[in-house]
Design a protein around this motif. Structure first.
Motif, PDB file in Angstrom:
ATOM      1  N   GLU A  18      31.529  39.157  35.829  1.00 32.00           N
ATOM      2  CA  GLU A  18      31.910  37.766  35.634  1.00 32.00           C
ATOM      3  C   GLU A  18      32.598  37.497  34.302  1.00 32.00           C
ATOM      4  OE1 GLU A  18      28.764  38.564  33.157  1.00 32.00           O
ATOM      5  OE2 GLU A  18      28.699  38.843  35.324  1.00 32.00           O
ATOM      6  N   LEU A  30      45.313  39.084  34.790  1.00 34.07           N
ATOM      7  CA  LEU A  30      44.316  38.029  34.858  1.00 34.07           C
ATOM      8  C   LEU A  30      44.177  37.514  36.289  1.00 34.07           C
ATOM      9  CD1 LEU A  30      42.341  36.209  33.349  1.00 34.07           C
ATOM     10  CD2 LEU A  30      44.258  34.670  32.837  1.00 34.07           C
ATOM     11  N   ARG A  65      40.765  37.693  38.627  1.00 36.62           N
ATOM     12  CA  ARG A  65      40.169  36.500  39.243  1.00 36.62           C
ATOM     13  C   ARG A  65      40.113  36.636  40.764  1.00 36.62           C
ATOM     14  NH1 ARG A  65      43.013  31.332  36.628  1.00 36.62           N
ATOM     15  NH2 ARG A  65      41.403  30.281  37.861  1.00 36.62           N
ATOM     16  N   SER A  66      41.024  37.399  41.355  1.00 32.83           N
ATOM     17  CA  SER A  66      40.993  37.595  42.801  1.00 32.83           C
ATOM     18  C   SER A  66      39.915  38.588  43.230  1.00 32.83           C
ATOM     19  CB  SER A  66      42.361  38.079  43.303  1.00 32.83           C
ATOM     20  OG  SER A  66      42.605  39.431  42.928  1.00 32.83           O
ATOM     21  N   ILE A  90      34.949  35.491  38.086  1.00 31.53           N
ATOM     22  CA  ILE A  90      35.086  35.311  36.639  1.00 31.53           C
ATOM     23  C   ILE A  90      34.613  33.920  36.227  1.00 31.53           C
ATOM     24  CG2 ILE A  90      36.682  35.266  34.708  1.00 31.53           C
ATOM     25  CD1 ILE A  90      36.266  38.051  35.908  1.00 31.53           C
ATOM     26  N   THR A  91      33.689  33.887  35.277  1.00 40.37           N
ATOM     27  CA  THR A  91      33.212  32.608  34.730  1.00 40.37           C
ATOM     28  C   THR A  91      33.376  32.527  33.221  1.00 40.37           C
ATOM     29  OG1 THR A  91      30.947  33.457  34.486  1.00 40.37           O
ATOM     30  CG2 THR A  91      31.494  32.373  36.566  1.00 40.37           C
TER      31      THR A  91
END
Length: 224
Positions: A176, A197, A201-202, A206-207
């Motif tokens: 994450e 990036l 994210r895909s 990710i947080t």
């Protein structure tokens, strides 16, 4: 004999001085100027100079690396791959880094292309430590040559021109947190960091993007 006790070898000395000047030009200010150095001093600095010159080239162009992938088709474009340095659970399709990406000529992480890129990133950003042999690394690859046939994978050589590292900081099996993003200087402003990036994210939930951020990193995140 010369006054230093070294035999007179003018051709070798001239070649050494020429090489010393060339390496010094890649890392100015790292060593004493050639014209002010004796031959023993020059010889003692070659290892240090070569390492610093290699890092300077890596920062500009990315480290040399090999990989396997499908045929290039009509375009010789950038390719994306990745490697899971934690537990080898994650896979990244048909683009697979060669063994030289992880160990280097001396068969250690220290001289591997991944670590050389990490060291270049550390020096440019001014961090205390480079990213180590952990996390999931997404990498962007720029091919310079390729060979293969109709059957089986093709073999590529080129440069690793960008990376992004994702971590599972709370060890719950979910990656994450983005810890590092880097693009070689000659490849910046071509959307490589954005593509890395977007790929992260895909693939991952990710947080978090870890601090501290460089000004370029903050601008990237703001733009995304």
């Amino acid at each position: 004999m010369t006054g230093t006790g070294f035999p007179e070898v003018p051709e070798i000395e001239q070649a050494c001085r020429t090489a010393y000047r060339a390496l010094s030009a890649l890392v100015p200010g790292s060593v004493t100027a050639e014209e002010e150095s004796s031959l023993p001093e020059i010889l003692s600095q070659f290892g240090f100079l070569f390492d610093r010159a290699d890092l300077a080239i890596t920062a500009q162009l990315g480290p040399s690396v090999s990989w396997q992938a499908p045929p290039p088709g009509d375009n010789f474009d950038l390719m994306m791959s990745g490697v899971d340095l934690d537990d080898d659970f994650h896979t990244f399709g048909d683009v697979r880094l060669g063994d030289d990406a992880f160990t280097g000529p001396a068969r250690t992480w220290h001289d591997s292309p991944l670590n050389r890129a990490a060291l270049a990133y550390k020096r440019v950003c001014g961090w205390d430590f480079p990213p180590g042999e952990a996390g999931v690394w997404l990498v962007m690859l720029a091919p310079t040559s390729a060979s293969g046939g109709q059957d089986g994978p093709w073999f590529y050589s080129g440069r690793l021109v960008g990376f992004l590292v994702v971590y599972d900081r709370d060890e719950d099996g979910i990656y994450e947190s983005i810890g590092h993003i880097w693009t070689a200087m000659a490849w910046q402003r071509r959307g490589i960091a954005r593509r890395l990036l977007a790929e992260a994210r895909s693939r991952f939930a990710i947080t978090t993007v870890e601090e501290p951020l460089t000004s370029a990193g903050a601008a990237l995140l703001k733009g995304c």
